[in-house]
Design a protein around this motif. Sequence first.
Motif, PDB file in Angstrom:
ATOM      1  N   ALA A 196      11.183   0.636   8.274  1.00  0.00           N
ATOM      2  CA  ALA A 196       9.840   1.207   8.454  1.00  0.00           C
ATOM      3  C   ALA A 196       9.901   2.612   9.053  1.00  0.00           C
ATOM      4  CB  ALA A 196       9.004   0.292   9.343  1.00  0.00           C
ATOM      5  N   GLN A 197      10.960   2.903   9.790  1.00  0.00           N
ATOM      6  CA  GLN A 197      11.083   4.218  10.427  1.00  0.00           C
ATOM      7  C   GLN A 197      11.877   5.209   9.583  1.00  0.00           C
ATOM      8  OE1 GLN A 197      12.806   2.999  14.141  1.00  0.00           O
ATOM      9  NE2 GLN A 197      10.840   2.385  14.992  1.00  0.00           N
ATOM     10  N   ALA A 198      12.427   4.750   8.469  1.00  0.00           N
ATOM     11  CA  ALA A 198      13.230   5.612   7.601  1.00  0.00           C
ATOM     12  C   ALA A 198      12.336   6.579   6.829  1.00  0.00           C
ATOM     13  CB  ALA A 198      14.038   4.758   6.625  1.00  0.00           C
ATOM     14  N   THR A 199      12.957   7.581   6.247  1.00  0.00           N
ATOM     15  CA  THR A 199      12.242   8.545   5.426  1.00  0.00           C
ATOM     16  C   THR A 199      11.581   7.819   4.250  1.00  0.00           C
ATOM     17  OG1 THR A 199      13.898  10.193   5.990  1.00  0.00           O
ATOM     18  CG2 THR A 199      12.520  10.659   4.086  1.00  0.00           C
ATOM     19  N   PRO A 200      10.303   8.101   3.987  1.00  0.00           N
ATOM     20  CA  PRO A 200       9.613   7.431   2.885  1.00  0.00           C
ATOM     21  C   PRO A 200      10.343   7.617   1.554  1.00  0.00           C
ATOM     22  CG  PRO A 200       8.053   8.668   4.211  1.00  0.00           C
ATOM     23  CD  PRO A 200       9.428   9.034   4.706  1.00  0.00           C
ATOM     24  N   SER A 201      10.574   6.508   0.880  1.00  0.00           N
ATOM     25  CA  SER A 201      11.210   6.521  -0.441  1.00  0.00           C
ATOM     26  C   SER A 201      10.864   5.216  -1.145  1.00  0.00           C
ATOM     27  CB  SER A 201      12.734   6.643  -0.307  1.00  0.00           C
ATOM     28  OG  SER A 201      13.271   5.452   0.227  1.00  0.00           O
ATOM     29  N   PRO A 202      11.017   5.166  -2.462  1.00  0.00           N
ATOM     30  CA  PRO A 202      10.756   3.907  -3.171  1.00  0.00           C
ATOM     31  C   PRO A 202      11.654   2.766  -2.682  1.00  0.00           C
ATOM     32  CG  PRO A 202      10.839   5.723  -4.728  1.00  0.00           C
ATOM     33  CD  PRO A 202      11.274   6.268  -3.403  1.00  0.00           C
ATOM     34  N   GLN A 203      12.919   3.088  -2.358  1.00  0.00           N
ATOM     35  CA  GLN A 203      13.835   2.062  -1.870  1.00  0.00           C
ATOM     36  C   GLN A 203      13.369   1.503  -0.527  1.00  0.00           C
ATOM     37  OE1 GLN A 203      14.777   5.167  -2.778  1.00  0.00           O
ATOM     38  NE2 GLN A 203      15.964   4.837  -4.635  1.00  0.00           N
ATOM     39  N   TYR A 252       0.835  -1.203   0.000  1.00  0.00           N
ATOM     40  CA  TYR A 252       0.000   0.000   0.000  1.00  0.00           C
ATOM     41  C   TYR A 252       0.874   1.259   0.000  1.00  0.00           C
ATOM     42  CZ  TYR A 252      -3.062   3.658   1.812  1.00  0.00           C
ATOM     43  OH  TYR A 252      -3.744   4.828   1.996  1.00  0.00           O
ATOM     44  N   LEU A 253       2.053   1.178   0.629  1.00  0.00           N
ATOM     45  CA  LEU A 253       2.930   2.347   0.688  1.00  0.00           C
ATOM     46  C   LEU A 253       3.449   2.770  -0.685  1.00  0.00           C
ATOM     47  CD1 LEU A 253       4.991   1.702   3.945  1.00  0.00           C
ATOM     48  CD2 LEU A 253       3.058   3.246   3.612  1.00  0.00           C
ATOM     49  N   TRP A 254       3.340   1.879  -1.697  1.00  0.00           N
ATOM     50  CA  TRP A 254       3.694   2.305  -3.048  1.00  0.00           C
ATOM     51  C   TRP A 254       2.757   3.430  -3.490  1.00  0.00           C
ATOM     52  CZ3 TRP A 254       8.113   1.488  -5.052  1.00  0.00           C
ATOM     53  CH2 TRP A 254       8.792   0.291  -4.896  1.00  0.00           C
ATOM     54  N   GLN A 255       1.492   3.351  -3.048  1.00  0.00           N
ATOM     55  CA  GLN A 255       0.497   4.345  -3.464  1.00  0.00           C
ATOM     56  C   GLN A 255       0.528   5.581  -2.566  1.00  0.00           C
ATOM     57  OE1 GLN A 255      -3.244   2.256  -3.475  1.00  0.00           O
ATOM     58  NE2 GLN A 255      -2.281   0.480  -4.417  1.00  0.00           N
ATOM     59  N   VAL A 256       0.716   5.375  -1.269  1.00  0.00           N
ATOM     60  CA  VAL A 256       0.682   6.486  -0.308  1.00  0.00           C
ATOM     61  C   VAL A 256       1.902   6.347   0.616  1.00  0.00           C
ATOM     62  CG1 VAL A 256      -0.748   7.712   1.376  1.00  0.00           C
ATOM     63  CG2 VAL A 256      -1.836   6.313  -0.383  1.00  0.00           C
ATOM     64  N   PRO A 257       3.085   6.733   0.137  1.00  0.00           N
ATOM     65  CA  PRO A 257       4.309   6.475   0.898  1.00  0.00           C
ATOM     66  C   PRO A 257       4.399   7.198   2.249  1.00  0.00           C
ATOM     67  CG  PRO A 257       4.779   7.760  -1.077  1.00  0.00           C
ATOM     68  CD  PRO A 257       3.348   7.359  -1.140  1.00  0.00           C
ATOM     69  N   LYS A 258       3.676   8.285   2.414  1.00  0.00           N
ATOM     70  CA  LYS A 258       3.796   9.048   3.662  1.00  0.00           C
ATOM     71  C   LYS A 258       2.646   8.787   4.634  1.00  0.00           C
ATOM     72  CE  LYS A 258       6.580  12.588   1.539  1.00  0.00           C
ATOM     73  NZ  LYS A 258       6.800  13.993   1.301  1.00  0.00           N
ATOM     74  N   ASP A 259       1.914   7.714   4.466  1.00  0.00           N
ATOM     75  CA  ASP A 259       0.786   7.381   5.340  1.00  0.00           C
ATOM     76  C   ASP A 259       1.319   6.915   6.697  1.00  0.00           C
ATOM     77  OD1 ASP A 259      -1.365   6.210   6.688  1.00  0.00           O
ATOM     78  OD2 ASP A 259      -2.298   5.528   4.829  1.00  0.00           O
ATOM     79  N   GLU A 260       1.289   7.813   7.671  1.00  0.00           N
ATOM     80  CA  GLU A 260       1.847   7.514   8.996  1.00  0.00           C
ATOM     81  C   GLU A 260       1.058   6.428   9.722  1.00  0.00           C
ATOM     82  OE1 GLU A 260       4.727   8.388  10.403  1.00  0.00           O
ATOM     83  OE2 GLU A 260       5.141   9.318   8.465  1.00  0.00           O
ATOM     84  N   ALA A 261      -0.247   6.395   9.550  1.00  0.00           N
ATOM     85  CA  ALA A 261      -1.052   5.357  10.207  1.00  0.00           C
ATOM     86  C   ALA A 261      -0.654   3.969   9.696  1.00  0.00           C
ATOM     87  CB  ALA A 261      -2.537   5.607   9.979  1.00  0.00           C
ATOM     88  N   MET A 262      -0.412   3.861   8.409  1.00  0.00           N
ATOM     89  CA  MET A 262      -0.012   2.574   7.843  1.00  0.00           C
ATOM     90  C   MET A 262       1.384   2.196   8.328  1.00  0.00           C
ATOM     91  SD  MET A 262      -1.093   0.035   6.170  1.00  0.00           S
ATOM     92  CE  MET A 262      -2.560   0.653   5.381  1.00  0.00           C
ATOM     93  N   ARG A 263       2.251   3.171   8.453  1.00  0.00           N
ATOM     94  CA  ARG A 263       3.602   2.897   8.961  1.00  0.00           C
ATOM     95  C   ARG A 263       3.548   2.396  10.410  1.00  0.00           C
ATOM     96  NH1 ARG A 263       7.587   4.288   5.917  1.00  0.00           N
ATOM     97  NH2 ARG A 263       7.093   5.295   3.977  1.00  0.00           N
ATOM     98  N   ARG A 264       2.667   2.976  11.211  1.00  0.00           N
ATOM     99  CA  ARG A 264       2.491   2.499  12.601  1.00  0.00           C
ATOM    100  C   ARG A 264       1.946   1.073  12.594  1.00  0.00           C
ATOM    101  NH1 ARG A 264       0.873   7.748  13.247  1.00  0.00           N
ATOM    102  NH2 ARG A 264      -1.332   7.229  13.155  1.00  0.00           N
ATOM    103  N   LYS A 265       1.009   0.796  11.684  1.00  0.00           N
ATOM    104  CA  LYS A 265       0.462  -0.558  11.577  1.00  0.00           C
ATOM    105  C   LYS A 265       1.575  -1.547  11.233  1.00  0.00           C
ATOM    106  CE  LYS A 265      -2.775  -3.464   9.088  1.00  0.00           C
ATOM    107  NZ  LYS A 265      -3.840  -3.573   8.119  1.00  0.00           N
ATOM    108  N   ILE A 266       2.448  -1.161  10.294  1.00  0.00           N
ATOM    109  CA  ILE A 266       3.562  -2.029   9.906  1.00  0.00           C
ATOM    110  C   ILE A 266       4.475  -2.268  11.104  1.00  0.00           C
ATOM    111  CG2 ILE A 266       5.687  -2.105   8.525  1.00  0.00           C
ATOM    112  CD1 ILE A 266       4.017  -0.820   6.238  1.00  0.00           C
ATOM    113  N   LEU A 267       4.782  -1.235  11.855  1.00  0.00           N
ATOM    114  CA  LEU A 267       5.631  -1.406  13.043  1.00  0.00           C
ATOM    115  C   LEU A 267       4.966  -2.309  14.074  1.00  0.00           C
ATOM    116  CD1 LEU A 267       7.139   2.170  13.445  1.00  0.00           C
ATOM    117  CD2 LEU A 267       8.394   0.050  13.016  1.00  0.00           C
ATOM    118  N   ASP A 268       3.661  -2.144  14.269  1.00  0.00           N
ATOM    119  CA  ASP A 268       2.926  -3.019  15.196  1.00  0.00           C
ATOM    120  C   ASP A 268       2.986  -4.474  14.728  1.00  0.00           C
ATOM    121  OD1 ASP A 268       2.246  -0.873  16.816  1.00  0.00           O
ATOM    122  OD2 ASP A 268       0.212  -0.677  15.999  1.00  0.00           O
ATOM    123  N   LEU A 269       2.758  -4.688  13.433  1.00  0.00           N
ATOM    124  CA  LEU A 269       2.829  -6.048  12.891  1.00  0.00           C
ATOM    125  C   LEU A 269       4.231  -6.632  13.064  1.00  0.00           C
ATOM    126  CD1 LEU A 269       0.694  -5.676   9.661  1.00  0.00           C
ATOM    127  CD2 LEU A 269       0.219  -7.226  11.552  1.00  0.00           C
TER     128      LEU A 269
END
Length: 106
Positions: free
Chosen positions: A75-82, A31-48
């Motif tokens: 997951a905590q790095a600056t959003p980027s394609p890499q 999903y982050l390919w579409q919305v790379p700066k989605d903080e809620a999704m990043r928190r979900k990834i960290l929780d998972l």
Amino acid sequence: MSNPNAPRPSREPLMDALGQMCADGKQAAEYLWQVPKDEAMRRKILDLLNQIGTEGAKQGRTEMPRLVEELKIAAQATPSPQQVELLVDGFDRLTKLWQAAKSGLL
């Protein structure tokens, strides 16, 4: 008589909680390919990742918690394609480790 050249049926392991978390993590990372700066999704990834690390350690899987720690950094790095690519690939690796352990290879 059965055909010896017939394709074998897929032997996917039955999905347990750890397998489901790996699958959910991969979907979240994709999903982050579409919305790379989605903080809620990043928190979900960290929780998972935290849950996968805990469950993997409980099941005696030494490689999973190590990989989880690497993915937490990504997951905590600056959003980027890499960064997204690292997360997607990492969840693929976690899924393969889970499948190998469920099938008795590990």
